[in-house]
Enzyme design. Structure first.
Site, PDB file in Angstrom:
ATOM      1  N   ASP A  13      -0.528  11.485 -10.053  1.00  0.00           N
ATOM      2  CA  ASP A  13      -1.364  11.764  -8.991  1.00  0.00           C
ATOM      3  C   ASP A  13      -2.471  12.753  -9.508  1.00  0.00           C
ATOM      4  O   ASP A  13      -2.856  13.646  -8.806  1.00  0.00           O
ATOM      5  CB  ASP A  13      -0.649  12.297  -7.898  1.00  0.00           C
ATOM      6  N   LYS A  94       1.258   4.447  -4.591  1.00  0.00           N
ATOM      7  CA  LYS A  94       2.218   5.121  -3.785  1.00  0.00           C
ATOM      8  C   LYS A  94       1.872   5.171  -2.355  1.00  0.00           C
ATOM      9  O   LYS A  94       0.571   5.417  -2.353  1.00  0.00           O
ATOM     10  CB  LYS A  94       2.814   6.403  -4.099  1.00  0.00           C
ATOM     11  N   CYS A 137       5.632  15.501  -5.914  1.00  0.00           N
ATOM     12  CA  CYS A 137       5.435  14.095  -6.485  1.00  0.00           C
ATOM     13  C   CYS A 137       5.995  14.379  -7.900  1.00  0.00           C
ATOM     14  O   CYS A 137       6.612  13.415  -8.407  1.00  0.00           O
ATOM     15  CB  CYS A 137       4.164  13.545  -6.560  1.00  0.00           C
TER      16      CYS A 137
END
Ligand SMILES: [Zn+2]
Length: 160
Positions: A13, A94, A137
């Site tokens: 991310d 995601k 995450c």
């Protein structure tokens, strides 16, 4: 047929909304990781080892926006990965469905190939994980890597 195992890098991310001070869910000092992550990606590429990016890719009305400020909305600047996309061998999206969120890059998404299958197909038995955000995450991805039987390490100097 491979007769050896490979290590893969998973960059979690590293997107505008998390890593840029103007992002909607900016994580303090996220922007400071950029040079280090780029260097690590280059190292993997030079050794012909696979590089995976994960990204939040949320619809406008995503369920996680009850908890978090809207972030990484599909096709907006906030979702942009702040790294060279050409350096990634696989990109995992995601939180693509409205009613389904995932902190982990291993959580199955719509019809895309699950990350664990992609890694096994590429003879990966070990992963190093870096990126944002460490306790969400990055950690979820690391824990799932272990669950799927991979050796896994978090690169401590490349997470926040
Ligand atoms: Zn999200």
């Amino acid at each position: 047929m491979y007769n050896y195992f490979m290590k893969a890098l998973i960059v979690v991310d590293y997107q505008y909304d998390f890593a840029d001070p103007k992002g909607s869910l900016y994580w303090p000092e996220g922007e400071t990781l950029k040079d280090g992550i780029e260097k690590k990606v280059k190292e993997y590429r030079e050794n012909n080892l696979p590089v995976v990016y994960t990204m939040d890719w949320h619809p406008e009305n995503h369920c996680s926006f009850d908890i978090w400020p809207p972030h990484c909305v599909q096709n907006t600047r906030g979702a942009e990965i702040l790294l060279d996309l050409n350096q990634a061998d696989y990109i995992v999206k995601k939180g693509v469905e409205v009613d389904w969120d995932s902190y982990s890059g291993f959580n199955r998404q719509s019809d895309a190939q699950p990350l664990e299958d992609w890694l096994k197909e590429h003879n990966v038995d070990e992963v190093e994980v870096c990126g944002l955000v460490k306790q969400y995450c990055v950690d979820a991805t690391y824990q799932d890597a272990l669950k799927h039987g991979f050796k896994a390490t978090i690169i401590e100097e490349l997470v926040k």
